[in-house]
Design a protein around this motif. Structure first.
Motif, PDB file in Angstrom:
ATOM      1  N   VAL A  33      -7.914   7.781 -41.051  1.00 26.82           N
ATOM      2  CA  VAL A  33      -8.557   6.565 -40.551  1.00 26.82           C
ATOM      3  C   VAL A  33      -7.903   6.222 -39.221  1.00 26.82           C
ATOM      4  CG1 VAL A  33      -8.930   4.096 -40.937  1.00 26.82           C
ATOM      5  CG2 VAL A  33      -9.010   5.683 -42.870  1.00 26.82           C
ATOM      6  N   GLY A  34      -8.724   5.921 -38.229  1.00 27.51           N
ATOM      7  CA  GLY A  34      -8.227   5.451 -36.943  1.00 27.51           C
ATOM      8  C   GLY A  34      -8.762   4.052 -36.694  1.00 27.51           C
ATOM      9  N   GLU A  35      -7.907   3.156 -36.231  1.00 29.29           N
ATOM     10  CA  GLU A  35      -8.314   1.781 -35.962  1.00 29.29           C
ATOM     11  C   GLU A  35      -7.952   1.407 -34.534  1.00 29.29           C
ATOM     12  OE1 GLU A  35      -7.188  -1.251 -38.889  1.00 29.29           O
ATOM     13  OE2 GLU A  35      -6.462   0.427 -40.103  1.00 29.29           O
ATOM     14  N   ILE A  36      -8.932   0.930 -33.788  1.00 26.81           N
ATOM     15  CA  ILE A  36      -8.647   0.324 -32.491  1.00 26.81           C
ATOM     16  C   ILE A  36      -8.373  -1.141 -32.817  1.00 26.81           C
ATOM     17  CG2 ILE A  36      -9.522  -0.213 -30.196  1.00 26.81           C
ATOM     18  CD1 ILE A  36     -11.248   2.322 -30.402  1.00 26.81           C
ATOM     19  N   VAL A  37      -7.104  -1.492 -32.829  1.00 29.75           N
ATOM     20  CA  VAL A  37      -6.656  -2.775 -33.361  1.00 29.75           C
ATOM     21  C   VAL A  37      -6.936  -3.920 -32.393  1.00 29.75           C
ATOM     22  CG1 VAL A  37      -4.671  -4.037 -34.252  1.00 29.75           C
ATOM     23  CG2 VAL A  37      -4.885  -1.589 -34.688  1.00 29.75           C
ATOM     24  N   ARG A  38      -6.556  -3.737 -31.136  1.00 34.89           N
ATOM     25  CA  ARG A  38      -6.766  -4.801 -30.153  1.00 34.89           C
ATOM     26  C   ARG A  38      -6.689  -4.235 -28.743  1.00 34.89           C
ATOM     27  NH1 ARG A  38      -1.490  -5.287 -31.689  1.00 34.89           N
ATOM     28  NH2 ARG A  38       0.056  -5.664 -30.064  1.00 34.89           N
ATOM     29  N   GLU A  39      -7.223  -5.013 -27.805  1.00 34.09           N
ATOM     30  CA  GLU A  39      -7.178  -4.649 -26.392  1.00 34.09           C
ATOM     31  C   GLU A  39      -6.738  -5.879 -25.616  1.00 34.09           C
ATOM     32  OE1 GLU A  39      -9.998  -2.528 -23.060  1.00 34.09           O
ATOM     33  OE2 GLU A  39     -10.982  -3.702 -24.608  1.00 34.09           O
ATOM     34  N   GLU A  40      -5.876  -5.647 -24.642  1.00 29.73           N
ATOM     35  CA  GLU A  40      -5.399  -6.737 -23.804  1.00 29.73           C
ATOM     36  C   GLU A  40      -5.234  -6.238 -22.378  1.00 29.73           C
ATOM     37  OE1 GLU A  40      -2.115  -7.524 -26.352  1.00 29.73           O
ATOM     38  OE2 GLU A  40      -0.789  -6.147 -25.328  1.00 29.73           O
ATOM     39  N   GLU A  41      -5.117  -7.165 -21.437  1.00 32.26           N
ATOM     40  CA  GLU A  41      -4.843  -6.809 -20.052  1.00 32.26           C
ATOM     41  C   GLU A  41      -3.357  -6.939 -19.792  1.00 32.26           C
ATOM     42  OE1 GLU A  41      -6.995  -9.051 -17.125  1.00 32.26           O
ATOM     43  OE2 GLU A  41      -8.648  -7.635 -17.147  1.00 32.26           O
ATOM     44  N   LEU A  42      -2.821  -5.946 -19.125  1.00 30.83           N
ATOM     45  CA  LEU A  42      -1.412  -5.953 -18.763  1.00 30.83           C
ATOM     46  C   LEU A  42      -1.324  -6.142 -17.256  1.00 30.83           C
ATOM     47  CD1 LEU A  42       1.493  -5.485 -19.810  1.00 30.83           C
ATOM     48  CD2 LEU A  42       1.149  -3.070 -19.333  1.00 30.83           C
ATOM     49  N   LEU A  43      -0.605  -7.157 -16.828  1.00 25.75           N
ATOM     50  CA  LEU A  43      -0.448  -7.459 -15.413  1.00 25.75           C
ATOM     51  C   LEU A  43       0.743  -6.668 -14.872  1.00 25.75           C
ATOM     52  CD1 LEU A  43      -1.730  -9.290 -13.267  1.00 25.75           C
ATOM     53  CD2 LEU A  43      -0.030 -11.014 -13.869  1.00 25.75           C
ATOM     54  N   ILE A  44       0.459  -5.681 -14.008  1.00 29.53           N
ATOM     55  CA  ILE A  44       1.516  -4.863 -13.414  1.00 29.53           C
ATOM     56  C   ILE A  44       2.099  -5.584 -12.199  1.00 29.53           C
ATOM     57  CG2 ILE A  44       2.072  -2.623 -12.379  1.00 29.53           C
ATOM     58  CD1 ILE A  44       1.251  -2.431 -15.342  1.00 29.53           C
ATOM     59  N   SER A  84       0.756  -8.943  -9.205  1.00 34.86           N
ATOM     60  CA  SER A  84      -0.127 -10.116  -9.178  1.00 34.86           C
ATOM     61  C   SER A  84      -1.596  -9.734  -9.005  1.00 34.86           C
ATOM     62  CB  SER A  84       0.296 -11.076  -8.081  1.00 34.86           C
ATOM     63  OG  SER A  84       0.224 -10.437  -6.826  1.00 34.86           O
ATOM     64  N   THR A  85      -1.864  -8.534  -8.507  1.00 34.04           N
ATOM     65  CA  THR A  85      -3.260  -8.112  -8.303  1.00 34.04           C
ATOM     66  C   THR A  85      -3.644  -6.863  -9.084  1.00 34.04           C
ATOM     67  OG1 THR A  85      -2.616  -6.855  -6.339  1.00 34.04           O
ATOM     68  CG2 THR A  85      -3.388  -9.112  -5.999  1.00 34.04           C
ATOM     69  N   PHE A  86      -2.692  -6.170  -9.659  1.00 39.48           N
ATOM     70  CA  PHE A  86      -2.982  -4.925 -10.363  1.00 39.48           C
ATOM     71  C   PHE A  86      -2.900  -5.140 -11.872  1.00 39.48           C
ATOM     72  CE2 PHE A  86      -1.605  -0.653 -11.946  1.00 39.48           C
ATOM     73  CZ  PHE A  86      -2.799   0.003 -11.689  1.00 39.48           C
ATOM     74  N   LYS A  87      -4.061  -4.990 -12.532  1.00 35.66           N
ATOM     75  CA  LYS A  87      -4.145  -5.152 -13.983  1.00 35.66           C
ATOM     76  C   LYS A  87      -4.612  -3.844 -14.602  1.00 35.66           C
ATOM     77  CE  LYS A  87      -5.862  -9.789 -13.296  1.00 35.66           C
ATOM     78  NZ  LYS A  87      -7.038 -10.645 -13.423  1.00 35.66           N
ATOM     79  N   VAL A  88      -4.161  -3.588 -15.801  1.00 38.20           N
ATOM     80  CA  VAL A  88      -4.589  -2.394 -16.522  1.00 38.20           C
ATOM     81  C   VAL A  88      -4.836  -2.794 -17.976  1.00 38.20           C
ATOM     82  CG1 VAL A  88      -2.259  -1.607 -17.099  1.00 38.20           C
ATOM     83  CG2 VAL A  88      -4.084   0.059 -16.880  1.00 38.20           C
ATOM     84  N   ASN A  89      -5.848  -2.150 -18.589  1.00 39.07           N
ATOM     85  CA  ASN A  89      -6.092  -2.473 -19.997  1.00 39.07           C
ATOM     86  C   ASN A  89      -5.071  -1.754 -20.876  1.00 39.07           C
ATOM     87  OD1 ASN A  89      -7.260   0.168 -19.767  1.00 39.07           O
ATOM     88  ND2 ASN A  89      -8.447  -0.237 -21.598  1.00 39.07           N
ATOM     89  N   CYS A  90      -4.791  -2.344 -22.004  1.00 37.09           N
ATOM     90  CA  CYS A  90      -3.805  -1.822 -22.942  1.00 37.09           C
ATOM     91  C   CYS A  90      -4.447  -1.896 -24.331  1.00 37.09           C
ATOM     92  CB  CYS A  90      -2.563  -2.691 -22.841  1.00 37.09           C
ATOM     93  SG  CYS A  90      -1.273  -2.253 -23.985  1.00 37.09           S
ATOM     94  N   VAL A  91      -4.650  -0.741 -24.962  1.00 41.98           N
ATOM     95  CA  VAL A  91      -5.339  -0.680 -26.249  1.00 41.98           C
ATOM     96  C   VAL A  91      -4.368  -0.182 -27.309  1.00 41.98           C
ATOM     97  CG1 VAL A  91      -7.299   0.287 -27.500  1.00 41.98           C
ATOM     98  CG2 VAL A  91      -7.509  -0.169 -25.053  1.00 41.98           C
ATOM     99  N   HIS A  92      -4.291  -0.914 -28.416  1.00 39.79           N
ATOM    100  CA  HIS A  92      -3.405  -0.571 -29.526  1.00 39.79           C
ATOM    101  C   HIS A  92      -4.231   0.119 -30.608  1.00 39.79           C
ATOM    102  CE1 HIS A  92       0.044  -2.953 -28.089  1.00 39.79           C
ATOM    103  NE2 HIS A  92      -0.927  -3.605 -27.456  1.00 39.79           N
ATOM    104  N   ILE A  93      -3.766   1.300 -31.011  1.00 39.21           N
ATOM    105  CA  ILE A  93      -4.488   2.108 -31.988  1.00 39.21           C
ATOM    106  C   ILE A  93      -3.565   2.459 -33.144  1.00 39.21           C
ATOM    107  CG2 ILE A  93      -5.663   4.296 -32.389  1.00 39.21           C
ATOM    108  CD1 ILE A  93      -6.686   4.182 -29.573  1.00 39.21           C
ATOM    109  N   ARG A  94      -4.089   2.308 -34.346  1.00 41.25           N
ATOM    110  CA  ARG A  94      -3.347   2.661 -35.563  1.00 41.25           C
ATOM    111  C   ARG A  94      -3.990   3.910 -36.173  1.00 41.25           C
ATOM    112  NH1 ARG A  94      -4.002  -1.810 -38.534  1.00 41.25           N
ATOM    113  NH2 ARG A  94      -2.263  -2.752 -37.437  1.00 41.25           N
ATOM    114  N   PHE A  95      -3.150   4.882 -36.448  1.00 38.33           N
ATOM    115  CA  PHE A  95      -3.574   6.130 -37.087  1.00 38.33           C
ATOM    116  C   PHE A  95      -3.042   6.139 -38.514  1.00 38.33           C
ATOM    117  CE2 PHE A  95      -3.030   6.895 -32.583  1.00 38.33           C
ATOM    118  CZ  PHE A  95      -4.135   7.650 -32.222  1.00 38.33           C
TER     119      PHE A  95
END
Length: 90
Positions: A42-53, A55-66
């Motif tokens: 079972v794979g679960e995409i638990v949550r997604e959030e934005e990570l601020l690198i 002040s102008t550069f953001k990247v998505n961050c996805v937590h996955i449980r295997f």
């Protein structure tokens, strides 16, 4: 049931779900947590959030449980999933 949670950055959440399907999983839910299931794992995409690198550069961050029926299956699933998420710079 053995399990492990990993974090993936900079990869679209929909693509991460598609990788579970390519590995033989079937999507079971249509919202968080997105659940993909096969006979052995079972794979679960638990949550997604934005990570601020910066002040102008953001990247998505996805937590996955295997989760898998046994350690060997879990290791194989994570190994195959990491191959799909590998990005080669140029």
């Amino acid at each position: 049931m053995p399990e492990q949670e990993l974090e993936f950055r900079g990869i679209n959440r929909k693509h991460l779900g598609m990788y579970f399907e390519e590995l033989g999983g079937k999507q079971m839910t249509g919202e968080f947590p997105y659940v993909y299931q096969s006979n052995d794992w079972v794979g679960e995409i638990v949550r997604e959030e934005e990570l601020l690198i910066t002040s102008t550069f953001k990247v998505n961050c996805v937590h996955i449980r295997f989760q898998a029926s046994e350690d060997k299956t879990l290791k194989e699933l994570i190994k195959n999933y990491r191959v799909k998420t590998t990005r080669i710079g140029g």
